[in-house]
Write a protein that holds these residues in place. Structure first.
Motif, short mmCIF file in Angstrom:
data_model
loop_
_atom_site.label_atom_id
_atom_site.label_comp_id
_atom_site.label_asym_id
_atom_site.label_seq_id
_atom_site.Cartn_x
_atom_site.Cartn_y
_atom_site.Cartn_z
N CYS A 346 -4.58 0.35 9.62
CA CYS A 346 -3.34 -0.04 8.62
C CYS A 346 -3.69 -1.28 7.76
O CYS A 346 -3.37 -1.17 6.39
CB CYS A 346 -2.12 -0.23 9.50
N ALA A 347 -4.33 -2.10 8.13
CA ALA A 347 -4.48 -3.37 7.61
C ALA A 347 -5.73 -3.20 6.31
O ALA A 347 -5.63 -3.61 5.20
CB ALA A 347 -5.17 -4.59 8.41
N ARG A 348 -6.60 -2.14 6.89
CA ARG A 348 -7.60 -1.93 5.85
C ARG A 348 -7.05 -0.93 4.67
O ARG A 348 -7.59 -0.89 3.66
CB ARG A 348 -8.97 -1.19 6.41
N ARG A 349 -5.71 -0.44 4.77
CA ARG A 349 -4.98 0.56 3.82
C ARG A 349 -4.18 -0.46 3.05
O ARG A 349 -3.34 0.26 2.23
CB ARG A 349 -4.37 1.51 4.46
N GLY A 350 -4.10 -1.87 3.12
CA GLY A 350 -3.41 -2.62 2.48
C GLY A 350 -1.94 -2.77 3.12
O GLY A 350 -1.02 -3.29 2.58
N HIS A 351 -1.56 -2.36 4.28
CA HIS A 351 -0.21 -2.43 4.94
C HIS A 351 -0.25 -3.90 5.41
O HIS A 351 -0.95 -4.32 6.41
CB HIS A 351 -0.33 -1.59 6.31
N VAL A 352 0.77 -4.65 4.76
CA VAL A 352 0.90 -6.00 4.90
C VAL A 352 1.50 -6.48 6.50
O VAL A 352 0.78 -7.29 7.10
CB VAL A 352 1.64 -6.69 3.86
N PRO A 353 2.40 -5.72 6.89
CA PRO A 353 2.66 -6.09 8.38
C PRO A 353 1.44 -6.14 9.33
O PRO A 353 1.54 -6.60 10.29
CB PRO A 353 3.70 -5.05 8.63
N ALA A 354 0.66 -5.05 8.94
CA ALA A 354 -0.55 -4.91 10.16
C ALA A 354 -1.36 -6.06 10.02
O ALA A 354 -1.80 -6.56 11.03
CB ALA A 354 -1.48 -3.66 9.51
N ARG A 355 -1.57 -7.08 9.04
CA ARG A 355 -2.26 -8.06 8.88
C ARG A 355 -1.39 -9.19 9.89
O ARG A 355 -2.22 -9.99 10.60
CB ARG A 355 -2.40 -8.65 7.58
N LEU A 356 -0.22 -9.32 9.41
CA LEU A 356 0.47 -10.39 10.64
C LEU A 356 0.40 -9.78 11.88
O LEU A 356 0.33 -10.79 12.78
CB LEU A 356 1.91 -10.30 10.03
N TYR A 357 0.21 -8.55 12.20
CA TYR A 357 0.35 -8.15 13.70
C TYR A 357 -1.02 -8.46 14.23
O TYR A 357 -1.03 -8.88 15.32
CB TYR A 357 0.44 -6.56 13.67
N LEU A 358 -2.14 -8.50 13.38
CA LEU A 358 -3.41 -8.86 14.11
C LEU A 358 -3.43 -10.09 14.27
O LEU A 358 -4.17 -10.62 15.09
CB LEU A 358 -4.65 -8.56 13.00
N TRP A 359 -3.08 -11.12 13.36
CA TRP A 359 -2.95 -12.33 13.66
C TRP A 359 -2.34 -12.93 15.10
O TRP A 359 -2.56 -13.83 15.69
CB TRP A 359 -2.17 -13.23 12.61
#
Length: 391
Positions: A346-359
């Motif tokens: 999801c993060a690679r597709r530009g989904h912003v919440p996914a980036r926060l989730y990964l952190w």
């Protein structure tokens, strides 16, 4: 200039001394053999002085596996040191075998009353402790996880006994423990009575503070769920609550608080809450990352894994502990990695919440991986329980 640089590059390297290789080999061999050489006559005697703090017996002890389950404490004391295992950590992994632990203890000057406590013992069927002197057993204590707290000598979450060590004499403390199929740890300590109670009170205060903090976070997410009707908050609140219940079952707080007459229910409580925690973890990832829209096929696989986790939670009261432990190891690891993979997609597709989730999720995955490896006996983190718990 170029010729001098070429000569510098092509100049012969300094030769190694001819015996350097063998010196390295000998040093490595000595390093590997040094623990056994240091304990050639057995581990050092644990000597009790006037201090009332904890004296860990693991550095002074030896561990023996007993496949026959027929050894007696007198026989264990007489066995040579080669039959035992000496290691920095007392983690024995997933096992339902019988293990023996022995350590020589000497009380200098006067007879001393102590508390012998087994912290973080894990899943065990029964625990028996013997005090042996001159080939004869002069003391015996026993605790069973099914035994109600009211009938235990020490009504504490961990296995603990009052022992009286004779003055100016050396005795051998021998413990026999049988696993229950889950993670088993042997790490006994001798405490002064008052110091043990004070340490127990501090530990319970920290645990209750942790439960209060997590409870407030769970309530906060429930309030948001009822306000915005987003199921992600409901799943996250369930994750918090199941984490607390799982920890309370592990530490014995749940048994003392809710079912003091049947503490054996802690095993069932732990597995039910552990599987439901994994279920909530997967459902939160699917909802918060919008898996059905971002990666439909991957989301369907996660949904199937969530159903398996829920089914194992329902079957926990009837399945044996070893099967439940294996099931938890099988579904929890792939579940964490699958949530992580969905977040990356999801993060690679530009989904912003996914980036926060990964952190936030990567440290959790690392911590759980460390905990699983320690529980399996494959990794010894630290002799300091505070460091191990932080990791």
């Amino acid at each position: 200039g170029s010729s001098s640089l070429t000569r510098a590059r092509c100049s012969p390297c300094p030769q190694r001394p001819p015996g350097l290789r063998w010196l390295c080999v000998a040093t490595l061999a000595l390093g590997c053999a040094s623990p056994s050489l240091a304990f050639a006559d057995g581990p050092p005697v644990a000597r009790l002085g006037d201090g009332a703090g904890a004296l860990r017996l693991l550095p002074h002890g030896e561990i023996l596996q007993d496949p026959s389950q027929k050894l007696t404490p007198e026989q264990v004391v007489q066995l040579p040191g080669e039959a035992f295992t000496r290691s920095r950590g007392g983690e024995l992994g997933l096992s339902n075998e019988v293990f023996w632990f022995r350590a020589r203890v000497s009380s200098e000057g006067q007879a001393r009353g102590r508390i012998l406590a087994f912290a973080g013992l894990g899943a065990f069927r029964n625990l028996r402790v013997f005090m042996v002197e001159g080939g004869e057993t002069i003391g015996r204590w026993e605790v069973d996880p099914e035994q109600p707290f009211a009938r235990r000598e020490m009504q504490t979450p961990e296995a603990a006994f009052r022992v009286e060590l004779p003055a100016d004499r050396e005795v051998t403390l021998v413990a026999r423990v049988q696993g229950y199929g889950g993670g088993l740890v042997i790490d006994p300590s001798l405490w002064g009575y008052q110091a043990y109670l004070e340490g127990l009170q501090r530990s319970q205060a920290v645990i209750l503070g942790y439960y209060a903090m997590v409870g407030i976070l769970a309530l906060y997410h429930l309030v948001i769920f009822f306000a915005v009707r987003d199921r992600s908050y409901l799943y996250y609140a369930a994750f918090f609550l199941m984490t607390v219940l799982m920890d309370a079952a592990h530490t014995g707080v749940a048994a003392q608080t809710f079912y003091a007459s049947s503490p054996g229910l802690s095993f069932t409580t732990w597995f039910v809450s552990a599987f439901l925690m994994c279920w909530a973890m997967v459902q939160f990832a699917r909802s918060a990352l919008d898996g059905a829209q971002q990666a439909p096929s991957f989301d369907r696989g996660l949904a199937g894994l969530a159903w398996i986790m829920a089914g194992l939670a329902l079957l926990s009261p009837v399945l044996p502990v070893k099967a439940l432990t294996a099931g938890f190891m099988i579904v929890s690891g792939p579940g964490m990695l699958a949530c992580l993979a969905l977040a990356v997609i999801c993060a690679r597709r530009g989904h912003v919440p996914a980036r926060l989730y990964l952190w936030s999720y990567v440290p959790q995955v690392a911590g759980v991986a460390v905990a699983l490896l320690v529980g399996l006996g494959l990794l010894h983190v630290s002799d300091d329980h505070v460091v191990a718990n932080l990791l």
